[in-house]
Design an enzyme around this catalytic site. Structure first.
Site, mmCIF file in Angstrom:
data_model
loop_
_atom_site.group_PDB
_atom_site.id
_atom_site.type_symbol
_atom_site.label_atom_id
_atom_site.label_comp_id
_atom_site.label_asym_id
_atom_site.label_seq_id
_atom_site.Cartn_x
_atom_site.Cartn_y
_atom_site.Cartn_z
ATOM 1 C CG HIS A 133 -2.910 -37.145 11.110
ATOM 2 N ND1 HIS A 133 -3.356 -36.271 12.358
ATOM 3 C CD2 HIS A 133 -2.409 -36.423 10.370
ATOM 4 C CE1 HIS A 133 -3.072 -35.101 11.942
ATOM 5 N NE2 HIS A 133 -2.570 -35.268 10.677
ATOM 6 C CG ASP A 163 -7.317 -38.945 16.795
ATOM 7 O OD1 ASP A 163 -5.851 -39.361 17.063
ATOM 8 O OD2 ASP A 163 -7.522 -38.396 15.871
#
Length: 383
Positions: A133, A163
């Site tokens: 992540h 992200d």
């Protein structure tokens, strides 16, 4: 249903999105905001961490539901690809190949296709198949170590840096660059957008500061922009709120200490042996008034001081409101499209919807025949 009616500069560009989470949907929201025709392919029942009608990162494009384990659904995607300019997917390397939707499968149908791939680690390398992540990617990319003013531990900026900064935005840049090249060469290609790559590239100034000795590679808060300087920091006000101070240039620092009321007593800006003395003086002074009071003192000046606002407060700030930076659409406060264009202004398109809400209409609009047969067979779903 009319597709391809976006008002932005990408009007007429057709994109097939294999829906995922995080940076992929954000990139496709951005492209849809800019006018592209995006058709979003969800799995029946939707994606994990998708919030249906409230998930405005799904705005601006219809959602269809296809069971990609069904050969008829895979063939449907390939038919969509035949008339598309771009396909975007965010699976682990090799997943779309196993489904029969890898680059070579798609290029066989459309040699001009731009095939955008969004991953954390990239399509190759020792970690390519590992889970991860945002904070894992920015850790390995060398960006997280120096973040924060706490010298004992790094502080991570939610998932903005990896992200959406190093991931989504680099995917968008890569897709647009490849799309431009395809229109010149007549050939498509794969865009391998890895969060680790984009984050490292985004951190160019951090690497520069270390390279020229203005920040220490093994220390936090050691450079001018990461907390070592008292004139580039965050300070608490009397009501427990905070002000951001970015008075780097000497003339801006002079305006700052003058408006703060400490010009006569403050150490010089670059007296490095008195940094903590200056920081303490600034901190004590800020704690004498509320955030609103200090905002009234500094706003519109060259002191480079601004209040730290929440999202709802930011939407109501006079400057942000004048530019329409946030929009209240479909009962949700959300960011408006960016950037701005003088002639082909982008706009927020259709609202987000539950996965598969537009299966029948969107597939028909893209020229797919026998949609009802796909639904009846279970290859497609229409809630």
């Amino acid at each position: 249903m009319e597709l391809g009616q976006g008002t932005g500069p990408l009007r007429g560009v057709k994109i097939v999105e294999l829906a995922g989470i995080g940076p992929g949907p954000h990139a496709c929201m951005t492209l849809a905001d800019l006018g592209a025709d995006v058709i979003r392919i969800d799995r029946p029942g939707g994606q994990m961490l998708s919030f249906g009608e409230k998930d405005f990162m799904g705005r601006g494009r219809p959602t269809i539901a296809l069971n990609l384990k069904d050969p008829a659904a895979v063939e449907t995607v390939l038919k969509l690809v035949e008339s598309a300019d771009v396909l975007i997917e965010g699976n682990r390397p090799g997943v779309t190949e196993r489904l029969g939707l890898g680059p070579e499968d798609c290029f066989a149908r459309n040699p001009k296709l731009v095939y955008g791939r969004m991953t954390g680690w990239g399509q190759d390398g020792p970690l390519a198949q590992a889970a991860g992540h945002d904070m894992n990617y920015i850790s390995i990319a060398g960006a997280l170590f120096a973040m924060g003013q706490d010298k004992t531990r790094p502080q991570f900026p939610a998932n903005l840096l990896g992200d959406f900064g190093g991931g989504s935005m680099y995917l968008v840049v890569g897709v647009l660059a490849a799309l431009l090249e395809a229109r010149i060469s007549g050939q498509g290609q794969v865009v391998d957008a890895a969060i680790v790559d984009g984050t490292a590239h985004l951190n160019a100034m951090g690497a520069l500061m270390v390279g020229i000795g203005l920040a220490q590679p093994d220390q936090r808060a050691s450079g001018m922009l990461d907390g070592a300087a008292a004139f580039y920091d965050v300070y608490e006000t009397s009501d427990g709120r905070h002000m951001s101070v970015g008075a780097i240039e000497p003339q801006f620092f002079a305006a700052f200490v003058d408006l703060l009321g400490i010009a006569e007593s403050a150490p010089q800006q670059f007296e490095f042996d008195r940094v903590e003395e200056l920081r303490d003086l600034i901190a004590r002074t800020f704690r004498t008034r509320t955030m609103a009071e200090w905002t009234a003192v500094f706003e519109g000046t060259d002191a480079c001081v601004a209040p730290i606002l929440t999202i709802p407060e930011a939407a109501e700030h006079p400057h942000m409101k004048a530019r329409g930076v946030y929009a209240d659409r479909d009962g949700m406060l959300q960011p408006a499209p960016a950037p701005r264009f003088s002639r082909t202004a982008p706009s927020i398109g259709m609202p987000a919807a539950a996965a598969g809400s537009h299966t029948r209409d969107a597939l028909a609009a893209w020229g797919i025949d026998d949609v009802d047969a796909l639904i009846e067979s279970g290859a497609a779903a229409q809630p």
